[in-house]
Design a protein around this motif. Structure first.
Motif, PDB file in Angstrom:
ATOM      1  N   ASN A  49       1.851  -0.920   0.137  1.00 20.13           N
ATOM      2  CA  ASN A  49       0.090   0.526   0.384  1.00 20.13           C
ATOM      3  C   ASN A  49       0.757   1.534  -0.103  1.00 20.13           C
ATOM      4  O   ASN A  49       1.444   1.298   0.989  1.00 20.13           O
ATOM      5  CB  ASN A  49      -0.713  -0.385   1.390  1.00 20.13           C
ATOM      6  CG  ASN A  49      -1.907  -1.102   1.021  1.00 20.13           C
ATOM      7  OD1 ASN A  49      -2.651  -1.629   0.210  1.00 20.13           O
ATOM      8  ND2 ASN A  49      -1.983  -1.602   2.412  1.00 20.13           N
ATOM      9  N   GLY A  50       0.217   2.466  -0.835  1.00 20.15           N
ATOM     10  CA  GLY A  50       1.455   3.592  -0.874  1.00 20.15           C
ATOM     11  C   GLY A  50      -0.059   4.809  -0.609  1.00 20.15           C
ATOM     12  O   GLY A  50      -1.318   4.249  -1.088  1.00 20.15           O
ATOM     13  N   LEU A  51       1.081   6.087  -1.076  1.00 18.67           N
ATOM     14  CA  LEU A  51      -0.010   6.839  -1.157  1.00 18.67           C
ATOM     15  C   LEU A  51       0.278   7.601  -2.476  1.00 18.67           C
ATOM     16  O   LEU A  51       1.500   7.469  -3.104  1.00 18.67           O
ATOM     17  CB  LEU A  51       0.094   8.072  -0.122  1.00 18.67           C
ATOM     18  CG  LEU A  51      -0.087   7.304   1.011  1.00 18.67           C
ATOM     19  CD1 LEU A  51      -0.030   8.964   2.315  1.00 18.67           C
ATOM     20  CD2 LEU A  51      -1.876   7.958   1.049  1.00 18.67           C
ATOM     21  N   VAL A  52      -0.801   8.611  -3.582  1.00 15.86           N
ATOM     22  CA  VAL A  52      -0.417   9.085  -4.668  1.00 15.86           C
ATOM     23  C   VAL A  52      -1.368   9.895  -4.433  1.00 15.86           C
ATOM     24  O   VAL A  52      -2.014  10.437  -4.082  1.00 15.86           O
ATOM     25  CB  VAL A  52      -0.925   8.329  -6.159  1.00 15.86           C
ATOM     26  CG1 VAL A  52       0.199   6.746  -6.066  1.00 15.86           C
ATOM     27  CG2 VAL A  52      -2.987   8.116  -6.138  1.00 15.86           C
ATOM     28  N   MET A  53      -0.405  11.668  -4.712  1.00 15.88           N
ATOM     29  CA  MET A  53      -0.866  12.899  -5.197  1.00 15.88           C
ATOM     30  C   MET A  53      -1.974  12.545  -6.408  1.00 15.88           C
ATOM     31  O   MET A  53      -1.869  12.470  -7.350  1.00 15.88           O
ATOM     32  CB  MET A  53       0.285  13.543  -5.655  1.00 15.88           C
ATOM     33  CG  MET A  53       0.086  14.734  -4.769  1.00 15.88           C
ATOM     34  SD  MET A  53      -0.527  15.763  -3.734  1.00 15.88           S
ATOM     35  CE  MET A  53       0.374  15.526  -2.756  1.00 15.88           C
ATOM     36  N   GLY A  62      -6.701  24.710 -17.600  1.00 15.68           N
ATOM     37  CA  GLY A  62      -5.754  25.421 -16.383  1.00 15.68           C
ATOM     38  C   GLY A  62      -4.720  24.928 -15.718  1.00 15.68           C
ATOM     39  O   GLY A  62      -4.213  23.696 -16.194  1.00 15.68           O
ATOM     40  N   ALA A  63      -4.368  26.194 -14.918  1.00 17.63           N
ATOM     41  CA  ALA A  63      -3.024  25.278 -13.828  1.00 17.63           C
ATOM     42  C   ALA A  63      -2.962  24.059 -13.200  1.00 17.63           C
ATOM     43  O   ALA A  63      -4.077  24.648 -12.311  1.00 17.63           O
ATOM     44  CB  ALA A  63      -2.885  26.919 -13.431  1.00 17.63           C
ATOM     45  N   PRO A  64      -2.500  23.335 -12.618  1.00 15.97           N
ATOM     46  CA  PRO A  64      -2.422  22.569 -12.067  1.00 15.97           C
ATOM     47  C   PRO A  64      -2.470  22.677 -10.763  1.00 15.97           C
ATOM     48  O   PRO A  64      -1.657  23.324 -10.402  1.00 15.97           O
ATOM     49  CB  PRO A  64      -1.007  21.192 -12.531  1.00 15.97           C
ATOM     50  CG  PRO A  64      -0.149  22.222 -13.665  1.00 15.97           C
ATOM     51  CD  PRO A  64      -0.701  23.798 -13.897  1.00 15.97           C
ATOM     52  N   PHE A  65      -2.589  21.544  -9.778  1.00 18.14           N
ATOM     53  CA  PHE A  65      -2.285  22.627  -8.484  1.00 18.14           C
ATOM     54  C   PHE A  65      -2.969  20.749  -7.671  1.00 18.14           C
ATOM     55  O   PHE A  65      -3.877  19.636  -8.562  1.00 18.14           O
ATOM     56  CB  PHE A  65      -3.447  22.988  -7.720  1.00 18.14           C
ATOM     57  CG  PHE A  65      -5.260  22.248  -7.770  1.00 18.14           C
ATOM     58  CD1 PHE A  65      -5.667  21.442  -7.142  1.00 18.14           C
ATOM     59  CD2 PHE A  65      -5.678  22.881  -9.004  1.00 18.14           C
ATOM     60  CE1 PHE A  65      -7.086  21.634  -7.065  1.00 18.14           C
ATOM     61  CE2 PHE A  65      -7.069  22.117  -8.640  1.00 18.14           C
ATOM     62  CZ  PHE A  65      -8.005  21.604  -8.024  1.00 18.14           C
ATOM     63  N   ASN A  66      -2.538  20.867  -6.757  1.00 17.61           N
ATOM     64  CA  ASN A  66      -1.970  19.559  -6.027  1.00 17.61           C
ATOM     65  C   ASN A  66      -3.924  19.350  -5.541  1.00 17.61           C
ATOM     66  O   ASN A  66      -4.013  20.298  -4.398  1.00 17.61           O
ATOM     67  CB  ASN A  66      -1.342  19.311  -4.521  1.00 17.61           C
ATOM     68  CG  ASN A  66       0.214  18.656  -5.125  1.00 17.61           C
ATOM     69  OD1 ASN A  66      -0.293  18.426  -6.415  1.00 17.61           O
ATOM     70  ND2 ASN A  66       0.661  19.715  -4.721  1.00 17.61           N
ATOM     71  N   LEU A  67      -4.751  18.714  -4.868  1.00 15.57           N
ATOM     72  CA  LEU A  67      -5.671  18.312  -4.883  1.00 15.57           C
ATOM     73  C   LEU A  67      -6.060  17.221  -3.700  1.00 15.57           C
ATOM     74  O   LEU A  67      -6.303  18.149  -2.480  1.00 15.57           O
ATOM     75  CB  LEU A  67      -6.783  17.542  -5.700  1.00 15.57           C
ATOM     76  CG  LEU A  67      -8.094  17.166  -5.240  1.00 15.57           C
ATOM     77  CD1 LEU A  67      -9.315  18.614  -5.558  1.00 15.57           C
ATOM     78  CD2 LEU A  67      -9.113  16.649  -6.380  1.00 15.57           C
ATOM     79  N   GLY A  68      -5.142  16.486  -3.411  1.00 10.31           N
ATOM     80  CA  GLY A  68      -4.733  16.153  -1.994  1.00 10.31           C
ATOM     81  C   GLY A  68      -4.227  14.156  -2.625  1.00 10.31           C
ATOM     82  O   GLY A  68      -3.539  14.562  -3.902  1.00 10.31           O
ATOM     83  N   GLU A  69      -3.937  13.292  -1.458  1.00  7.71           N
ATOM     84  CA  GLU A  69      -2.937  12.156  -2.080  1.00  7.71           C
ATOM     85  C   GLU A  69      -4.829  11.424  -1.359  1.00  7.71           C
ATOM     86  O   GLU A  69      -5.618  11.046  -0.969  1.00  7.71           O
ATOM     87  CB  GLU A  69      -2.652  12.066  -0.633  1.00  7.71           C
ATOM     88  CG  GLU A  69      -1.235  12.765  -0.847  1.00  7.71           C
ATOM     89  CD  GLU A  69      -0.400  12.409   0.752  1.00  7.71           C
ATOM     90  OE1 GLU A  69      -0.778  12.155   1.690  1.00  7.71           O
ATOM     91  OE2 GLU A  69       0.701  13.105   0.709  1.00  7.71           O
TER      92      GLU A  69
END
Length: 154
Positions: A49-53, A62-69
């Motif tokens: 198991n792990g996490l991805v952004m 438009g401009a990309p942004f980090n939504l969460g994991e």
């Protein structure tokens, strides 16, 4: 068929299979795989198991942004014939990731590709389409048409 076309066809088949398997339950995949005499195989990467952004874009393009994991599980399996399959799934279901990896390897095998498509992927695809149709019908039943509503005056 030249090698590029053959590679593209195989890649498309794998993508279609993974799209179905990602939405299926681990128990459903396992039950369908029991109907196929499986070849010898080994785990190259035990389920982990792990996490991805998760990334989004403003306005969709438009401009990309980090939504969460998001939590994901992954695994890799090699068949006795040398085919290597990879499996990824959202959540913490390592067994599902391993089953997806096994199916991915089997889809690449000349001996098992047809059986996996017929006995595993096609029935799961049909179940998925029925579920999606049912959800669409339930959603459509709650639709409100604002143009037909009478506006109260007074």
């Amino acid at each position: 068929m030249d090698s590029v076309t053959q590679h593209n066809t195989q890649q498309a088949q794998r993508q279609a299979a993974m799209a179905v398997l990602a939405h299926a339950e681990a128990g459903e995949i396992a039950a369908r795989l029991r109907t196929i005499p499986l070849p010898g195989h080994q785990d190259l990467r035990a389920p982990e198991n792990g996490l991805v952004m998760l990334r989004g874009r403003v306005g969709g393009d438009g401009a990309p942004f980090n939504l969460g994991e998001a939590t994901v599980s992954r695994a890799a399996v090699r068949l006795a014939g040398g085919e290597v399959g990879f499996g990824y799934t959202l959540g913490r279901d390592g067994e599902k990731a391993r089953l997806i990896a096994l199916c991915d390897a089997l889809v690449q095998s000349r001996d098992f590709a047809a059986a996996v498509e017929r006995d595993v992927i096609a029935p799961l695809r049909e179940q998925l389409m029925v579920r999606r149709k049912q959800a669409a019908e339930e959603t459509a039943a709650t639709k409100v048409d604002f143009y037909t509503m009478v506006r109260g005056e007074g």
